[in-house]
Write a protein that holds these residues in place. Sequence first.
Motif, mmCIF file in Angstrom:
data_model
loop_
_atom_site.group_PDB
_atom_site.id
_atom_site.type_symbol
_atom_site.label_atom_id
_atom_site.label_comp_id
_atom_site.label_asym_id
_atom_site.label_seq_id
_atom_site.Cartn_x
_atom_site.Cartn_y
_atom_site.Cartn_z
ATOM 1 N N THR A 375 0.845 -1.190 0.000
ATOM 2 C CA THR A 375 0.000 0.000 0.000
ATOM 3 C C THR A 375 0.883 1.243 0.000
ATOM 4 O O THR A 375 1.741 1.381 0.867
ATOM 5 C CB THR A 375 -0.917 0.024 1.241
ATOM 6 O OG1 THR A 375 -1.648 -1.210 1.301
ATOM 7 C CG2 THR A 375 -1.880 1.183 1.192
ATOM 8 N N SER A 376 0.664 2.130 -0.971
ATOM 9 C CA SER A 376 1.483 3.338 -1.066
ATOM 10 C C SER A 376 1.086 4.380 -0.037
ATOM 11 O O SER A 376 1.879 5.255 0.303
ATOM 12 C CB SER A 376 1.362 3.930 -2.472
ATOM 13 O OG SER A 376 0.020 4.268 -2.756
ATOM 14 N N ALA A 377 -0.148 4.324 0.464
ATOM 15 C CA ALA A 377 -0.601 5.260 1.496
ATOM 16 C C ALA A 377 -1.626 4.532 2.358
ATOM 17 O O ALA A 377 -2.740 4.270 1.923
ATOM 18 C CB ALA A 377 -1.208 6.509 0.879
ATOM 19 N N GLY A 410 2.262 9.068 2.528
ATOM 20 C CA GLY A 410 3.660 8.859 2.891
ATOM 21 C C GLY A 410 3.896 7.707 3.831
ATOM 22 O O GLY A 410 5.054 7.322 4.077
ATOM 23 N N LEU A 411 2.834 7.114 4.386
ATOM 24 C CA LEU A 411 2.992 5.959 5.264
ATOM 25 C C LEU A 411 2.687 4.714 4.425
ATOM 26 O O LEU A 411 1.534 4.411 4.147
ATOM 27 C CB LEU A 411 2.049 6.046 6.462
ATOM 28 C CG LEU A 411 2.124 4.891 7.478
ATOM 29 C CD1 LEU A 411 3.533 4.720 7.999
ATOM 30 C CD2 LEU A 411 1.151 5.116 8.619
ATOM 31 N N GLN A 412 3.748 4.029 4.006
ATOM 32 C CA GLN A 412 3.608 2.919 3.076
ATOM 33 C C GLN A 412 3.691 1.575 3.791
ATOM 34 O O GLN A 412 4.322 1.454 4.837
ATOM 35 C CB GLN A 412 4.699 2.977 2.006
ATOM 36 C CG GLN A 412 4.706 4.278 1.213
ATOM 37 C CD GLN A 412 5.840 4.318 0.207
ATOM 38 O OE1 GLN A 412 6.165 3.322 -0.419
ATOM 39 N NE2 GLN A 412 6.468 5.473 0.063
ATOM 40 N N ILE A 413 3.062 0.572 3.174
ATOM 41 C CA ILE A 413 3.101 -0.794 3.688
ATOM 42 C C ILE A 413 3.772 -1.679 2.640
ATOM 43 O O ILE A 413 3.337 -1.745 1.496
ATOM 44 C CB ILE A 413 1.683 -1.338 3.989
ATOM 45 C CG1 ILE A 413 0.975 -0.436 5.004
ATOM 46 C CG2 ILE A 413 1.766 -2.766 4.500
ATOM 47 C CD1 ILE A 413 1.648 -0.358 6.357
ATOM 48 N N ASP A 414 4.869 -2.330 3.033
ATOM 49 C CA ASP A 414 5.578 -3.287 2.172
ATOM 50 C C ASP A 414 5.845 -4.519 3.023
ATOM 51 O O ASP A 414 6.856 -4.596 3.718
ATOM 52 C CB ASP A 414 6.890 -2.680 1.651
ATOM 53 C CG ASP A 414 7.637 -3.642 0.737
ATOM 54 O OD1 ASP A 414 8.758 -3.316 0.330
ATOM 55 O OD2 ASP A 414 7.105 -4.729 0.441
#
Length: 787
Positions: A375-377, A410-414
Amino acid sequence: MALSAPVGFASSDLVYQENFSGTALGSDWHTYITSKAANGWPWNTNGSGGSTPGGPYNADYDVPSQVSVSNGTLDLTAVRQPISGVNQGGTAQTFPVTSGAVSSYGNFEFNGGYLQISMKAPSGDGAWPGLWLMPGNGAGSGDNFELDIQEGGFTGSGPADQNFSWHLHGPSGWVGNTIDSGIDLTAGFHTYGIYWDPGKSITWYLDGKQMAQVTSAQAAIPDEPMQLMMNNGVANSNASGWHTALDSSTPSSMRMQIDQVQLYQKAGSGDTVTGANVSPQTISSTSTTPSTTQPAVTQPAVTQPAVTQVAASPTTGIEHTGDAITLTVGFNKAVTVTGTPALSLNDGGTARYVGGSGTNALTFRTTVAPTDTNTSALAITGVNLPSGASIKDASGIAANLSGAVKTFSGLQIDPVLPAVTQATASPGTGTEHVGDAVTLTLGFNEAVAVSGTPTLSLNNGATATYVGGSGTGALNFRTTVASTDTNTSALAITGVNLPNGASIKDASGVAANLARAVKTFSGLHVVTSSTAPSTPTTTPTTPTTPATPTTPPSIAPVLTIADPTLNVSGLGGTVDLGVKVTTTDPNDVVTVKVTGLPRYERITDKLDGKTFAGKNITLTAAQVDSGLTLQSNYKGAAHPVATLTLTATAKDPVTGAVATASPRTIAVTDPRPAATTTSPRVIAQTDHQHAPATSLGSSATRGLAWLHEHRNLVAGPTTTFAPRNSAMADHPLATGTATASLASQSFAVLNQYLAGHSGHVDPGQIVASLSNGANWNHDSYLTRPQH
């Protein structure tokens, strides 16, 4: 039901009344929703008189057909019938419910006074009846205010059918609440009222009982003509959590009924009203100033708890599997939590409540799982209240949680943390001596980038240095056995070194977990001592000292052939060669040389469609791995077998070292082309069985004359041929015809035979040659010695 004057007002203060008598709607009403900002036009019209608020929570679209008047009541009926309309964004969509609404814009408008409405609310999941005011035609500009007298169906401390919900939206924000009235408002007619003192205060009433009050000290109070709107709305599933929602249990038809609307204004108050049902105002001798003494305030104003802000910690960055994220939801007042509320997230995860009950800030936490979505944001998509969980204020009023929906840019999930998944060695087994090179490959679960020069520590005291693979999921390291290394029965990687700021990270800059790089390669020996076993020899030889390599050698590529024996079917047929080439060092330049390709065959790659011909061709690794197709145009009569030899070579672009793999072969058999066949003619053996062996003589001319005489021994199509013996050029057979394909080949071989022999030829030999040509092996019958 007949309405009477509210407390503090007399019947002479009644300035407007609508009883909905007759069978048609009066001239004060439009059958759509509108406002000042819309200049009186229907909201989100579909061009056919329909309208709707059209927001993300509306399941209904309102049309005139759902508005009717009968038996002294105005009926607004919502039915489960899909209808095409337009949403708030101006996009056409299908709404699942068709309903009705009315508005008094430009007809009945007022500024101040006591308005009361007798209504029986509809019942059912999703039912959202509304009595509300918005700026009318006489207002200044825009839609500065919205005053909700009652909105049914809100969830809160009591059953939805009992809840009384009020709101005031204005330029300074909004205030409102949902209150359990203790009465089933859908069971009969109830009176909903407001007393509005323009610019000063608004007080809400239910059946004459004050429910709430807002003053100018709390929020801006409208002071401009407002119109009345009444609609039978229906909420969709997006409203779940703060309102009931349309579902399978919702009735197919829900009716909202209004039987009377009244407005009271005190003479001399300055309040205004317009409309067809306005009566001349008379001054009541018993009236008092309502703005100061009536109606009496019996309880303090109540504010519904609501989400005002949401924050995340960390606020930015990339979070991976195992990382925890805390989400804080702020409210406008202290709230109490029961059960375990949760927040739904757009990465597929859930943030569960962890604390904050009794304050105005609740905390929720989620831990990134490997099953979560990139998720990019990160975003909160909704609030869940499972198994009776709730968020309420001290008086038991349920909080409005709609403000919890938020995206954190700006809070990403990888979820994938880069890590070593396997380690391999090439060669995998055997005994390596001084000067031998070993390539060690670390495989990762995703592509990684390398900076600097990482190294691997080995149990023989040596170090393997990184040589390539950055940007892929496999990194290559190389070590060359030195005389100073320790003898090792099983070479092993004991650790990874990142000297001088070297790093191994994924595309998002997260350092890889290198723990699984440690591995022992059973069967891979390293021998450097003088006692190492040597190969026995029968003849003494002078030992030579191997030169110390100045550069690490290149590792030979691996050539894979799916099937070493292939067959081509038919003229112009094709076959996939099934060849692949791999290398342990992605930096090496790899080529494959193909020899032995006959002139009637071509090879085409699938990379760029390029075709290659000739006995010696060279292909790149990319061309080979794209897939190679061989096409044959063989037109002969036999089954020729072409043996292709393939040799793969790797060259290190830095050191120039070259390594060549052992050649591999592919045998390609071409078919005999299909030919038209006819029944062979029968030859009587008595024609020639007693012919003398010298009957043909020793000359080629006599032999061909005999053959010409018997040219029809074998039936079939004919073809022209030219004899190779120049002495035969004038013979009639030289320009004649012979049996197609098979006969042509036989004639040529016979011509050569006769040109080189002066002996006798048995006529039976020729007959047998022609009639049994299908069984020859390249005409060996005629070319072998005869006795």
